[in-house]
Design an enzyme around this catalytic site. Structure first.
Site, PDB file in Angstrom:
ATOM      1  N   GLU A 145      -3.067  10.756   3.319  1.00 15.24           N
ATOM      2  CA  GLU A 145      -4.027  10.510   4.389  1.00 15.24           C
ATOM      3  C   GLU A 145      -4.100  11.812   5.163  1.00 15.24           C
ATOM      4  O   GLU A 145      -3.102  12.258   5.733  1.00 15.24           O
ATOM      5  CB  GLU A 145      -3.583   9.350   5.272  1.00 15.24           C
ATOM      6  CG  GLU A 145      -3.637   8.023   4.550  1.00 15.24           C
ATOM      7  CD  GLU A 145      -3.545   6.859   5.502  1.00 15.24           C
ATOM      8  OE1 GLU A 145      -4.589   6.272   5.807  1.00 15.24           O
ATOM      9  OE2 GLU A 145      -2.426   6.550   5.937  1.00 15.24           O
TER      10      GLU A 145
ATOM     11  N   GLU B 142       0.853  -1.195   0.000  1.00 13.90           N
ATOM     12  CA  GLU B 142       0.000   0.000   0.000  1.00 13.90           C
ATOM     13  C   GLU B 142       0.885   1.239   0.000  1.00 13.90           C
ATOM     14  O   GLU B 142       1.790   1.364   0.819  1.00 13.90           O
ATOM     15  CB  GLU B 142      -0.890  -0.032   1.248  1.00 13.90           C
ATOM     16  CG  GLU B 142      -1.732   1.196   1.486  1.00 13.90           C
ATOM     17  CD  GLU B 142      -2.565   1.073   2.761  1.00 13.90           C
ATOM     18  OE1 GLU B 142      -3.246   2.045   3.103  1.00 13.90           O
ATOM     19  OE2 GLU B 142      -2.523  -0.002   3.414  1.00 13.90           O
TER      20      GLU B 142
END
Length: 452
Positions: free
Chosen positions: A231, A226
């Site tokens: 974020e 990932e």
């Protein structure tokens, strides 16, 4: 991320595996993006987005009986993983009405709460049956984002995972839904909240969540590398590579999955922590946020570059660089102010020094480090999502974490949010109208996707 219960009046076709229903036509919202070859030389691509299968209405192939309601399975239709896959069908989605997902040109808006639905996870499509694959090596990825309506505890995320382009259909013939219906998700937490993995249900061993009325944890998880490009909320942001031992998707069992959903966080084949660069955590508290150098009250352009050692598209990943463009001005990423940790980009040296300075176990290196991450970057699927955090209330992003640690200790403070501010119960009731808007996605060689 979790499927939300829906009720439709439907009849569905019967078949012999993870099925597709026929009640709501699946129409992917269009989304344009740009492929660049040089600065100012970009061509428009006609893509679309699809919502993850976990959010969809799952019902009997014979009628409209729910296979899954709230956070529990129908035991008659789903006594075991194989029977459930045979008996149950995923149906099409009402993107705006049910999920609060809208597109316009190059713009994708994700609303937080829409009716009974909370959050969403969308994948960029190449065509109606296939996810768009990206080779990030020796390239840069750029997008605009508006995080002004994302308070503490929310995460408007843009990231890549090593999913199969067809959603796993060719590898797992029992998966009849495929990318068209958002199947095949995996990430570095080896998530066990997925209702289907590798064409089979995840009902065996399922335990409903005590805090999330729509979610639970099953006996299997789905693992893959990932690359968290973004974020963020209006308070904090982080860019984080998460390598795994395998460069493509694998299934794990029980607590051996590791990650957020298991008793032993580091038991699995992936790095659930990653090597993160959060400007606040790295000691610069005036760089990102409302009214700060990168001002989250206004839209910004985010540029992420994946530098290879030999400058080729197949070379070893050596550095991940971040910069911003806002109000026509290029803003270099903040420099680390942590003693013993230098630089403003992610390199192997940075990651080693950061783990040491923060006293964190170096799980990143254990699972391949930056070079391991690089090996997975040639076939990545783009994901955009909005979510809240039933595990740790997003404090790892925007507050002090762990909660019992000394906030003055390096690495503990990640943002200005108070403990409790990001609790899902609070954010869902107090900020249901929160949202994130992504737009102007561009992808191309280093230096081709932005000006300034």
């Amino acid at each position: 991320m979790h499927q939300r219960a829906l009720l439709f009046s439907a009849l569905a076709v019967a078949a012999n595996a993870q099925q597709v229903g026929t009640q709501t036509p699946e129409t992917h919202p269009p989304l344009t993006w740009q492929k660049c070859t040089a600065a100012g030389s970009c061509s428009q691509q006609s893509g679309s987005v699809v919502i993850d299968a976990n959010w969809r209405w799952l019902h009997s192939t014979k009628d409209t009986t729910n296979c899954y309601t709230g956070n529990t399975w129908n035991t008659e239709l789903c006594p075991d993983n194989e029977s459930c896959a045979q008996n149950c069908a995923l149906d099409g989605a009402d993107y705006a009405g049910t999920y609060g997902v809208t597109t316009s040109g190059s713009e994708l808006k994700l609303s937080f709460v829409t009716g009974a639905n909370v959050g969403s996870r969308l994948y960029l499509m190449q065509d109606d049956e296939t996810y768009q694959h990206f080779n990030l090596l020796n390239h840069e990825f750029t997008f605009d984002v508006d995080v002004s309506n994302l308070p503490c505890g929310l995460n408007g995320a843009l990231y890549f995972v090593a999913m199969d382009a067809d959603g796993g259909m060719s590898k797992y013939p029992s998966n009849k839904a495929g990318a068209k219906y958002g199947t095949g998700y995996c990430d570095s937490q080896c998530p066990r909240d997925l209702k289907f993995i590798n064409g089979m249900a995840n009902v065996e061993g399922w335990e409903p969540s005590s805090s999330d009325k729509n979610a639970g944890v099953g006996g299997h998880g789905s693992c893959c590398p990932e690359m968290d490009i973004w974020e963020a909320n209006s308070i904090s942001t982080a860019v984080t590579p998460h390598p795994c031992d395998d460069v493509s998707q694998t299934m794990c069992s029980g607590d051996a999955c590791g990650g957020t959903y298991s008793e032993s966080r580091y038991a699995g084949t992936c790095d659930p922590d990653g090597c993160d660069f959060n400007p606040f955590r790295m000691g610069n508290e005036s760089f990102y946020g409302p009214g700060k150098i990168v001002d989250t009250k206004s839209k910004m352009t985010v540029v992420t570059q994946f530098i290879t050692a030999d400058g080729t598209d197949s070379g070893a990943l050596s550095e991940i660089k971040r910069l911003y463009v806002q109000n026509g001005k290029v803003i270099a990423n903040s420099v680390s102010n942590v003693a013993g940790v230098s630089g403003n980009s992610i390199t192997s040296d940075f990651c080693t020094a950061q783990k040491k300075a923060f006293g964190d176990e170096d799980i990143f290196a254990k699972h391949g480090g930056l070079s391991g991450m690089g090996k997975a970057l040639s076939e990545m699927v783009l994901i955009m999502s909005i979510w809240d955090d039933h595990h740790s209330s997003m404090m790892w992003l925007d507050s002090t974490y762990p909660t019992d640690a000394d906030p003055s200790k390096p690495g503990v403070a990640r943002g200005t949010c108070e403990h409790g501010a990001g609790d899902p119960e609070n954010v869902e009731s107090q900020h249901p109208d929160a949202s994130v808007t992504f737009s102007n996605i561009k992808f191309g060689p280093i230096g081709s996707t932005y000006e300034g």
